[in-house]
Design a protein around this motif. Structure first.
Motif, PDB file in Angstrom:
ATOM      1  N   ASP A  38     -79.505  -8.437  -9.174  1.00 56.54           N
ATOM      2  CA  ASP A  38     -79.648  -7.453  -7.789  1.00 56.54           C
ATOM      3  C   ASP A  38     -79.994  -8.161  -6.946  1.00 56.54           C
ATOM      4  O   ASP A  38     -80.484  -9.033  -6.376  1.00 56.54           O
ATOM      5  CB  ASP A  38     -81.058  -7.357  -8.524  1.00 56.54           C
ATOM      6  CG  ASP A  38     -81.810  -6.664  -7.495  1.00 56.54           C
ATOM      7  OD1 ASP A  38     -81.199  -6.734  -6.062  1.00 56.54           O
ATOM      8  OD2 ASP A  38     -82.785  -5.346  -8.059  1.00 56.54           O
ATOM      9  N   LEU A  39     -78.487  -7.645  -5.654  1.00 56.86           N
ATOM     10  CA  LEU A  39     -78.062  -8.695  -4.963  1.00 56.86           C
ATOM     11  C   LEU A  39     -79.091  -8.543  -3.444  1.00 56.86           C
ATOM     12  O   LEU A  39     -79.559  -9.496  -2.956  1.00 56.86           O
ATOM     13  CB  LEU A  39     -76.637  -8.558  -4.533  1.00 56.86           C
ATOM     14  CG  LEU A  39     -75.387  -8.798  -5.152  1.00 56.86           C
ATOM     15  CD1 LEU A  39     -74.478  -8.487  -4.944  1.00 56.86           C
ATOM     16  CD2 LEU A  39     -75.661 -10.777  -5.506  1.00 56.86           C
ATOM     17  N   ASP A  40     -79.878  -7.484  -3.402  1.00 59.33           N
ATOM     18  CA  ASP A  40     -80.711  -6.906  -2.239  1.00 59.33           C
ATOM     19  C   ASP A  40     -82.005  -8.363  -2.681  1.00 59.33           C
ATOM     20  O   ASP A  40     -82.031  -8.849  -1.370  1.00 59.33           O
ATOM     21  CB  ASP A  40     -80.192  -5.383  -2.227  1.00 59.33           C
ATOM     22  CG  ASP A  40     -79.936  -5.048  -1.771  1.00 59.33           C
ATOM     23  OD1 ASP A  40     -78.568  -5.200  -1.018  1.00 59.33           O
ATOM     24  OD2 ASP A  40     -79.667  -3.494  -1.976  1.00 59.33           O
ATOM     25  N   ALA A  41     -81.916  -8.060  -3.821  1.00 55.91           N
ATOM     26  CA  ALA A  41     -83.443  -8.065  -3.970  1.00 55.91           C
ATOM     27  C   ALA A  41     -83.405 -10.704  -4.070  1.00 55.91           C
ATOM     28  O   ALA A  41     -83.763 -11.193  -3.173  1.00 55.91           O
ATOM     29  CB  ALA A  41     -84.116  -8.217  -5.138  1.00 55.91           C
ATOM     30  N   PHE A  42     -81.626 -10.427  -4.521  1.00 52.89           N
ATOM     31  CA  PHE A  42     -81.492 -11.853  -4.237  1.00 52.89           C
ATOM     32  C   PHE A  42     -81.659 -12.541  -3.069  1.00 52.89           C
ATOM     33  O   PHE A  42     -82.024 -13.116  -2.693  1.00 52.89           O
ATOM     34  CB  PHE A  42     -80.420 -11.986  -4.036  1.00 52.89           C
ATOM     35  CG  PHE A  42     -79.628 -13.687  -4.928  1.00 52.89           C
ATOM     36  CD1 PHE A  42     -80.182 -13.895  -5.976  1.00 52.89           C
ATOM     37  CD2 PHE A  42     -78.774 -14.394  -4.273  1.00 52.89           C
ATOM     38  CE1 PHE A  42     -80.365 -15.537  -5.966  1.00 52.89           C
ATOM     39  CE2 PHE A  42     -77.836 -15.205  -4.258  1.00 52.89           C
ATOM     40  CZ  PHE A  42     -78.464 -16.147  -4.972  1.00 52.89           C
ATOM     41  N   HIS A  43     -80.629 -11.848  -1.534  1.00 49.61           N
ATOM     42  CA  HIS A  43     -80.894 -12.251  -0.006  1.00 49.61           C
ATOM     43  C   HIS A  43     -82.191 -12.047   0.411  1.00 49.61           C
ATOM     44  O   HIS A  43     -82.147 -12.462   1.156  1.00 49.61           O
ATOM     45  CB  HIS A  43     -79.442 -11.291   0.220  1.00 49.61           C
ATOM     46  CG  HIS A  43     -77.993 -11.652   0.025  1.00 49.61           C
ATOM     47  ND1 HIS A  43     -77.574 -13.410  -0.312  1.00 49.61           N
ATOM     48  CD2 HIS A  43     -77.534 -10.963  -1.363  1.00 49.61           C
ATOM     49  CE1 HIS A  43     -76.075 -12.997  -1.346  1.00 49.61           C
ATOM     50  NE2 HIS A  43     -76.432 -11.962  -1.752  1.00 49.61           N
ATOM     51  N   ARG A  44     -82.752 -11.056   0.009  1.00 47.32           N
ATOM     52  CA  ARG A  44     -83.988 -11.155   0.441  1.00 47.32           C
ATOM     53  C   ARG A  44     -85.156 -12.845   0.339  1.00 47.32           C
ATOM     54  O   ARG A  44     -85.539 -13.413   1.144  1.00 47.32           O
ATOM     55  CB  ARG A  44     -85.220 -10.458  -0.125  1.00 47.32           C
ATOM     56  CG  ARG A  44     -84.737  -8.532   0.191  1.00 47.32           C
ATOM     57  CD  ARG A  44     -85.840  -7.847   0.147  1.00 47.32           C
ATOM     58  NE  ARG A  44     -85.603  -7.385  -1.072  1.00 47.32           N
ATOM     59  CZ  ARG A  44     -85.506  -6.384  -1.701  1.00 47.32           C
ATOM     60  NH1 ARG A  44     -84.728  -6.271  -1.651  1.00 47.32           N
ATOM     61  NH2 ARG A  44     -85.780  -6.143  -3.424  1.00 47.32           N
ATOM     62  N   ARG A  45     -85.162 -13.220  -1.512  1.00 55.33           N
ATOM     63  CA  ARG A  45     -85.341 -14.327  -2.047  1.00 55.33           C
ATOM     64  C   ARG A  45     -84.949 -15.288  -0.940  1.00 55.33           C
ATOM     65  O   ARG A  45     -85.292 -16.718  -0.762  1.00 55.33           O
ATOM     66  CB  ARG A  45     -85.377 -14.624  -2.780  1.00 55.33           C
ATOM     67  CG  ARG A  45     -85.461 -15.636  -3.689  1.00 55.33           C
ATOM     68  CD  ARG A  45     -87.211 -16.099  -3.033  1.00 55.33           C
ATOM     69  NE  ARG A  45     -88.602 -15.112  -3.566  1.00 55.33           N
ATOM     70  CZ  ARG A  45     -89.804 -15.536  -4.911  1.00 55.33           C
ATOM     71  NH1 ARG A  45     -88.863 -16.243  -5.778  1.00 55.33           N
ATOM     72  NH2 ARG A  45     -90.144 -14.278  -5.347  1.00 55.33           N
ATOM     73  N   PHE A  46     -83.205 -15.558  -1.245  1.00 59.63           N
ATOM     74  CA  PHE A  46     -82.086 -16.483  -0.723  1.00 59.63           C
ATOM     75  C   PHE A  46     -81.252 -16.109   0.297  1.00 59.63           C
ATOM     76  O   PHE A  46     -79.909 -16.006   0.089  1.00 59.63           O
ATOM     77  CB  PHE A  46     -80.836 -16.772  -1.680  1.00 59.63           C
ATOM     78  CG  PHE A  46     -82.280 -17.778  -3.222  1.00 59.63           C
ATOM     79  CD1 PHE A  46     -82.863 -19.103  -2.824  1.00 59.63           C
ATOM     80  CD2 PHE A  46     -82.410 -16.868  -4.169  1.00 59.63           C
ATOM     81  CE1 PHE A  46     -83.996 -19.035  -3.888  1.00 59.63           C
ATOM     82  CE2 PHE A  46     -83.376 -17.513  -4.989  1.00 59.63           C
ATOM     83  CZ  PHE A  46     -83.619 -18.093  -5.359  1.00 59.63           C
ATOM     84  N   PRO A  47     -81.952 -16.010   1.342  1.00 57.95           N
ATOM     85  CA  PRO A  47     -80.989 -15.126   2.949  1.00 57.95           C
ATOM     86  C   PRO A  47     -79.852 -15.950   3.407  1.00 57.95           C
ATOM     87  O   PRO A  47     -79.257 -15.337   4.092  1.00 57.95           O
ATOM     88  CB  PRO A  47     -82.207 -14.444   3.833  1.00 57.95           C
ATOM     89  CG  PRO A  47     -83.432 -15.790   3.288  1.00 57.95           C
ATOM     90  CD  PRO A  47     -83.599 -16.297   1.841  1.00 57.95           C
ATOM     91  N   ASN A  48     -80.393 -17.331   2.967  1.00 60.62           N
ATOM     92  CA  ASN A  48     -79.097 -18.402   3.342  1.00 60.62           C
ATOM     93  C   ASN A  48     -77.598 -18.453   2.141  1.00 60.62           C
ATOM     94  O   ASN A  48     -77.378 -19.454   2.286  1.00 60.62           O
ATOM     95  CB  ASN A  48     -79.901 -19.628   4.258  1.00 60.62           C
ATOM     96  CG  ASN A  48     -80.366 -19.238   5.254  1.00 60.62           C
ATOM     97  OD1 ASN A  48     -80.043 -18.755   6.384  1.00 60.62           O
ATOM     98  ND2 ASN A  48     -81.494 -20.092   5.262  1.00 60.62           N
TER      99      ASN A  48
END
Length: 482
Positions: A56-66
């Motif tokens: 889930d890319l949206d959730a993934f990038h919320r957790r790991f924004p960098n």
């Protein structure tokens, strides 16, 4: 002059394009991103397109924004079958070329990169890039310390006439690898030693990559000190810095996934997981089920599949068996027919599914044993969960792993080089009954060591902290004095 805020370290990951390699490297990448590092994870296009549905890319990038994914070609056409041999021959030159292009198009390896963490069998490409661009390279070997030590001695095995393995006494001890003189038989050497001639391309590939690894500035291993201390002391003669940070899945759970949320990170799984198996396990008595999974690559003949099935049924133990799509050899439709027949005949005796959440299955109280190919991720997961193993190794380092599981660590049994229903039945009965008390006594100690190693103050946790500190102290090219 205005003081500029220091930028966090930027780590580029270069995994080999296979599930067993991508998965632990993703775990480490997530852990470094969790430590506020910038991370660029470079997959091949083929692997990345298979990986995307599990994230889930949206959730993934919320957790790991960098955290940033990039893709490169693997040198093969899109619809190629991508055999192991073909990838070995194509991936090196394709990666070197792609990294040079990324230097220009992304400005990636020019100014901002603090270091490259490369899969051990991507070392040649990574070291070439690192030396060309002035960037430190850390080699991450995604299997055990003992296997790593053996791969550094492949040339020695050739010199001593142990390789190639042909028409020899396979049970004869191999005595030319320091520290393992009384451990390995010829049949326990990696499968790449079972070649027809010196100069075999796959054997030469691993020799070349092992040599390249020695040019890396450090070695990272998904293992823990308490399990492999004797071999780690040997490896210290080759590397001034070794970071043992396993079991990585457990370390990730402690630091990142305390809630065990599937959105918190990616598992790196390339197939859809069957969650219904957990409900099935819930209905089974404690430690009664044999979990059977041979990983993401192994394929079977019809005869092998039937021998395993009969052995499992004859053992009288309920079993949960993962049979991947297209894992039975045969392109005439008979493999699909066989799978449907086995699923039907298994009702009341066990459950056959296409893929499972393996960590969750191994942690389930109903699972009492694990019949596995002996891949390193599976061994780490099984060891941390305290589940004893039967190893049926198929390729590469799995032959070594199975020997150490049975004869060194004594947390399971070795069933290599045989696939007969009577032996499968006996091994399952031994693991679940006759030898269970003896094996579980040792497994309890090892599992406790694995769990303690990833807790705060544990060996792997401290080693990860040291890795984070050491990378933080590195200076990216843009900050170095000209």
């Amino acid at each position: 002059m205005e003081n500029l805020k220091p930028q966090p370290p930027h780590v580029v990951f270069l995994p080999y394009p296979a599930l067993g390699h991508v998965k632990p490297m993703l775990k480490l990448a997530e852990l470094l991103s969790h430590a506020t590092f910038h991370v660029t994870f470079i997959n091949t296009e083929y692997i990345h397109h298979r990986l995307l549905p599990s994230i889930d890319l949206d959730a993934f990038h919320r957790r790991f924004p960098n955290f940033h994914f990039l893709t490169i070609p693997d040198g093969l056409p899109p619809h190629h079958t991508r055999t192991v041999a073909d990838l070995f021959s194509s991936i090196g030159s394709a990666t070197t070329s792609a990294l040079r292009q990324l230097r220009v198009s992304e400005d990636l390896l020019c100014r901002t990169t603090t270091c490259i963490i490369a899969d051990g069998i991507m070392s040649s490409s990574a070291v070439i890039a690192g030396e060309e661009f002035g960037i430190p390279v850390l080699a991450f070997r995604t299997f055990s310390a003992c296997c790593t030590w053996i791969y550094f001695h492949l040339s020695k095995l050739i010199e001593e006439g142990e390789v190639p393995l042909q028409d020899q006494d396979m049970d004869k001890l191999v005595t030319c690898i320091p520290g393992l003189e009384n451990v390995l038989r010829r049949r326990d050497l990696p499968s790449i030693c079972r070649v027809e001639r010196v100069g075999d391309p796959i054997l030469e590939f691993f020799i070349k990559e092992a040599r390249a690894m020695l040019r890396a500035s450090a070695l990272i291993l998904n293992t823990f000190d308490e399990l492999e201390a004797p071999v780690l002391s040997k490896l210290a003669s080759f590397f001034s810095k070794i970071y043992t940070i396993g079991p990585l899945h457990a370390l990730s759970n402690v630091r990142i996934n305390g809630d065990r949320s599937p959105l918190a990170s990616t598992t790196g799984i390339l197939w859809k997981e069957d969650q219904g198996c957990i409900t099935w396990l819930d209905s089974r008595p404690s430690e009664s089920v044999v979990f059977v999974s041979f990983g993401s690559v192994v394929k079977f003949t019809h005869d092998q599949m039937l021998e395993f099935w009969h052995g499992l049924v004859n053992s009288g133990k309920p079993f949960l068996w993962v049979i991947r799509p297209n894992s039975i050899i045969g392109g005439d439709g008979s493999s699909g027919q066989l799978l449907m027949e086995l699923q039907e005949r298994t009702k009341g005796k066990g459950l056959i599914v296409s893929w499972v959440p393996q960590e969750q299955v191994l942690a389930h109280g109903a699972v009492g044993g694990f019949l596995t190919h002996g891949g390193w991720n599976s061994i780490m997961e099984s060891t941390e969960a305290g589940v004893p193993m039967i190893c049926w190794p198929a390729m590469f380092e799995q032959q070594v792993n199975s020997r150490f599981v049975s004869e060194v660590w004594r947390v399971g049994l070795d069933m290599k080089d045989t696939c007969e229903r009577s032996i499968v039945e006996k091994m399952v009965r031994d693991l679940m009954e006759a030898k269970r008390v003896e094996i579980m006594k040792v497994m309890g100690v090892v599992a406790k060591q694995a769990g303690e190693s990833v807790k705060k103050g544990g060996s792997s946790s401290l080693n990860l902290d040291t890795l984070i500190q050491d990378i933080s102290s590195m200076t990216p090219p843009s900050s170095r004095a000209e």
